[in-house]
Design an enzyme around this catalytic site. Structure first.
Site, PDB file in Angstrom:
ATOM      1  N   VAL A   1      54.679  13.855  11.256  1.00  0.00           N
ATOM      2  CA  VAL A   1      56.071  14.068  11.681  1.00  0.00           C
ATOM      3  C   VAL A   1      56.118  14.902  12.955  1.00  0.00           C
ATOM      4  O   VAL A   1      56.774  14.524  13.934  1.00  0.00           O
ATOM      5  CB  VAL A   1      56.894  14.726  10.541  1.00  0.00           C
ATOM      6  CG1 VAL A   1      58.283  15.092  11.020  1.00  0.00           C
ATOM      7  CG2 VAL A   1      56.984  13.791   9.339  1.00  0.00           C
TER       8      VAL A   1
ATOM      9  N   HIS B   1      69.470  15.469   0.640  1.00  0.00           N
ATOM     10  CA  HIS B   1      68.541  14.486   1.215  1.00  0.00           C
ATOM     11  C   HIS B   1      67.587  14.142   0.065  1.00  0.00           C
ATOM     12  O   HIS B   1      66.514  14.720  -0.079  1.00  0.00           O
ATOM     13  CB  HIS B   1      67.785  15.082   2.407  1.00  0.00           C
ATOM     14  CG  HIS B   1      66.649  14.209   2.881  1.00  0.00           C
ATOM     15  ND1 HIS B   1      66.813  12.901   3.247  1.00  0.00           N
ATOM     16  CD2 HIS B   1      65.330  14.470   3.062  1.00  0.00           C
ATOM     17  CE1 HIS B   1      65.651  12.392   3.625  1.00  0.00           C
ATOM     18  NE2 HIS B   1      64.732  13.323   3.511  1.00  0.00           N
TER      19      HIS B   1
ATOM     20  N   ASN C   1      60.247  18.883   3.687  1.00  0.00           N
ATOM     21  CA  ASN C   1      60.971  18.594   2.445  1.00  0.00           C
ATOM     22  C   ASN C   1      60.566  19.525   1.312  1.00  0.00           C
ATOM     23  O   ASN C   1      59.442  20.032   1.322  1.00  0.00           O
ATOM     24  CB  ASN C   1      60.680  17.142   2.032  1.00  0.00           C
ATOM     25  CG  ASN C   1      61.643  16.183   2.692  1.00  0.00           C
ATOM     26  OD1 ASN C   1      62.832  16.453   2.807  1.00  0.00           O
ATOM     27  ND2 ASN C   1      61.127  15.037   3.125  1.00  0.00           N
TER      28      ASN C   1
ATOM     29  N   THR D   1      56.351   8.756   6.126  1.00  0.00           N
ATOM     30  CA  THR D   1      57.396   8.260   7.030  1.00  0.00           C
ATOM     31  C   THR D   1      57.464   9.243   8.184  1.00  0.00           C
ATOM     32  O   THR D   1      57.403  10.453   7.963  1.00  0.00           O
ATOM     33  CB  THR D   1      58.784   8.188   6.349  1.00  0.00           C
ATOM     34  OG1 THR D   1      59.309   9.515   6.238  1.00  0.00           O
ATOM     35  CG2 THR D   1      58.743   7.556   4.981  1.00  0.00           C
TER      36      THR D   1
ATOM     37  N   VAL E   1      62.595  20.367   9.014  1.00  0.00           N
ATOM     38  CA  VAL E   1      62.369  18.954   8.677  1.00  0.00           C
ATOM     39  C   VAL E   1      61.600  18.855   7.352  1.00  0.00           C
ATOM     40  O   VAL E   1      61.783  17.919   6.584  1.00  0.00           O
ATOM     41  CB  VAL E   1      61.573  18.242   9.810  1.00  0.00           C
ATOM     42  CG1 VAL E   1      61.418  16.762   9.514  1.00  0.00           C
ATOM     43  CG2 VAL E   1      62.255  18.431  11.166  1.00  0.00           C
TER      44      VAL E   1
HETATM   45  P1  NAD Z   1      51.324  16.005   7.317  1.00  0.00           P
HETATM   46  O1  NAD Z   1      50.523  16.376   6.124  1.00  0.00           O
HETATM   47  O2  NAD Z   1      50.851  14.889   8.189  1.00  0.00           O
HETATM   48  O3  NAD Z   1      51.507  17.282   8.267  1.00  0.00           O
HETATM   49  C1  NAD Z   1      51.850  18.535   7.808  1.00  0.00           C
HETATM   50  C2  NAD Z   1      51.167  19.546   8.738  1.00  0.00           C
HETATM   51  O4  NAD Z   1      51.604  20.868   8.400  1.00  0.00           O
HETATM   52  C3  NAD Z   1      49.643  19.519   8.610  1.00  0.00           C
HETATM   53  O5  NAD Z   1      49.046  19.235   9.873  1.00  0.00           O
HETATM   54  C4  NAD Z   1      49.298  20.937   8.130  1.00  0.00           C
HETATM   55  O6  NAD Z   1      48.077  21.427   8.642  1.00  0.00           O
HETATM   56  C5  NAD Z   1      50.503  21.713   8.665  1.00  0.00           C
HETATM   57  N1  NAD Z   1      50.688  23.026   8.042  1.00  0.00           N
HETATM   58  C6  NAD Z   1      50.606  23.356   6.732  1.00  0.00           C
HETATM   59  N2  NAD Z   1      50.833  24.683   6.579  1.00  0.00           N
HETATM   60  C7  NAD Z   1      51.094  25.194   7.809  1.00  0.00           C
HETATM   61  C8  NAD Z   1      51.406  26.485   8.304  1.00  0.00           C
HETATM   62  N3  NAD Z   1      51.513  27.542   7.491  1.00  0.00           N
HETATM   63  N4  NAD Z   1      51.606  26.642   9.642  1.00  0.00           N
HETATM   64  C9  NAD Z   1      51.488  25.592  10.471  1.00  0.00           C
HETATM   65  N5  NAD Z   1      51.197  24.322  10.068  1.00  0.00           N
HETATM   66  C10 NAD Z   1      50.987  24.147   8.746  1.00  0.00           C
HETATM   67  O7  NAD Z   1      52.795  15.718   6.798  1.00  0.00           O
HETATM   68  P2  NAD Z   1      53.945  14.934   7.604  1.00  0.00           P
HETATM   69  O8  NAD Z   1      53.890  13.492   7.265  1.00  0.00           O
HETATM   70  O9  NAD Z   1      53.912  15.365   9.012  1.00  0.00           O
HETATM   71  O10 NAD Z   1      55.243  15.552   6.881  1.00  0.00           O
HETATM   72  C11 NAD Z   1      55.614  16.894   7.107  1.00  0.00           C
HETATM   73  C12 NAD Z   1      56.834  17.267   6.279  1.00  0.00           C
HETATM   74  O11 NAD Z   1      57.959  16.531   6.755  1.00  0.00           O
HETATM   75  C13 NAD Z   1      56.704  16.918   4.789  1.00  0.00           C
HETATM   76  O12 NAD Z   1      57.250  17.966   4.014  1.00  0.00           O
HETATM   77  C14 NAD Z   1      57.529  15.651   4.651  1.00  0.00           C
HETATM   78  O13 NAD Z   1      58.015  15.453   3.336  1.00  0.00           O
HETATM   79  C15 NAD Z   1      58.637  15.972   5.637  1.00  0.00           C
HETATM   80  N6  NAD Z   1      59.451  14.831   6.061  1.00  0.00           N
HETATM   81  C16 NAD Z   1      60.787  15.056   6.129  1.00  0.00           C
HETATM   82  C17 NAD Z   1      61.638  14.028   6.473  1.00  0.00           C
HETATM   83  C18 NAD Z   1      63.125  14.309   6.502  1.00  0.00           C
HETATM   84  O14 NAD Z   1      63.942  13.386   6.577  1.00  0.00           O
HETATM   85  N7  NAD Z   1      63.530  15.566   6.436  1.00  0.00           N
HETATM   86  C19 NAD Z   1      61.123  12.760   6.785  1.00  0.00           C
HETATM   87  C20 NAD Z   1      59.747  12.570   6.740  1.00  0.00           C
HETATM   88  C21 NAD Z   1      58.913  13.622   6.359  1.00  0.00           C
END
Ligand code: NAD
Length: 319
Positions: A21, A182, A127, A237, A125
């Protein structure tokens, strides 16, 4: 029309979390040239290095954004801080099932942000975004609206897409919003859907397309399951939400006020207090300027209150 001075082009965005994301958001911001500077921060140095390099390698041909990997102290002076750190939803999970894990991560992020924050809007962003938004507000205590979450902007976009397919018309003429969580208890605002300004029911009458409870139910369920479908197909996503974030970033960075269904902490709208959920909101350079609480029908209001109760119980349960 608001004028934009040259200094307003000199914008800085920090992205915390450089996974799918975060990287997609950086890529979209770069292509749209919405900011001068992007700093990406992640606990996984290898990931963030690789993502920054990859995005940079397109810049000679498109855009001129300065993008680099940084540490938390680099968030100072940001106009916008976008938080995507947190684990993703696993197949079969609801978003609220991630609450404990992602609240823990968000707490760490909040401690670091608090240390280095100087200014700017914080856009969540990660979740479950309503719960994370509520918690960030509690921990950081900025003025209401400066910390908000993407909430139902993505669901609303999915709603518009599914309606466009059913009506066989472009998405640009459809206005439709989803409010509340959401997640599973979201509330599509059927009573307010319009096509080129014409109420949906009248539009369907005019083009002789069936529209009843059956169609409504089908469309609602397709919209609700879109995220799950994508996760079953590719495990995450990210493009859809990245585009939604860019839309919000444009409003914040370039002073182009807009209205979107995003999550922020309610302060009496519809009699609801102290819970973060989505309502159509005016967004400007300071975040959510105002939540719009216009008249809902009885069914929509009851559903919104149910959604709020559901979120309230999770927010108050989690420390
Ligand atoms: P991902 O696992 O690819 O990336 C998450 C990143 O966060 C990783 O690179 C990890 O190293 C990093 N991270 C973890 N702890 C951290 C910290 N303390 N400081 C800095 N970085 C840290 O996941 P993603 O696919 O990128 O999804 C990220 C989030 O976005 C999830 O919670 C997902 O559910 C959410 N999301 C939200 C929506 C929305 O509509 N709000 C849509 C899609 C995804």
């Amino acid at each position: 029309m608001l004028s934009i001075t040259s200094s307003e082009y000199n914008r800085k965005v920090s992205i915390v979390g450089a996974g799918y994301v975060g990287a997609s958001i950086a890529y979209a911001l770069m292509i749209k040239e919405l900011t001068r500077e992007i700093v990406m921060i992640d606990i996984n140095k290898k990931t963030v290095d690789a993502e920054v390099m990859d995005i940079r390698h397109g810049i000679p041909y498109m855009g001129s954004t300065i993008i680099y990997n940084g540490e938390y102290h680099d968030i100072n002076d940001s106009d916008l801080i976008i938080v995507t750190a947190g684990r993703n939803r696993r197949s079969g999970e609801e978003r609220l099932d991630m609450a404990a894990d992602n609240i823990r991560i968000a707490r760490n992020v909040a401690i670091k942000i608090e240390k280095y924050y100087t200014k700017g809007v914080i856009l969540l962003v990660s979740n479950p975004v309503d719960v994370i938004t509520y918690k960030m507000n509690e921990w950081l205590g900025l003025p209401n609206g400066m910390i908000f979450g993407t909430g139902c902007i993505l669901d609303s976009s999915r709603f518009v897409n599914v309606l466009a397919d059913y009506l066989k018309i472009g998405t640009d003429v459809i206005n439709a919003q989803i409010i509340g969580e959401h997640g599973a208890s979201q509330v599509p605002l059927w009573s307010k859907v319009t096509v080129a300004g014409i109420p949906l029911i009248e539009y369907c009458d005019a083009i002789e397309l069936p529209f009843s409870g059956v169609e409504k139910h089908k469309i609602e369920s397709v919209v609700l399951n879109r995220g799950t479908e994508i996760i079953e197909g590719k495990g995450k996503t990210h493009y859809g939400i990245a585009t939604c974030v860019c839309y919000l970033a444009d409003a914040i960075l370039n002073k182009r006020p807009t209205i979107a269904s995003v999550t922020s902490v309610l302060d009496g709208e519809y009699g609801i207090y102290d819970v973060s959920l989505s309502l159509p909101s005016i967004i400007n350079y300071q975040g959510v300027e105002r939540r719009l609480a216009d008249r809902l029908n009885d069914y929509e209001l009851t559903k919104l209150k149910e959604s709020s109760k559901q979120l309230e119980s999770i927010c108050q349960k989690s420390s």
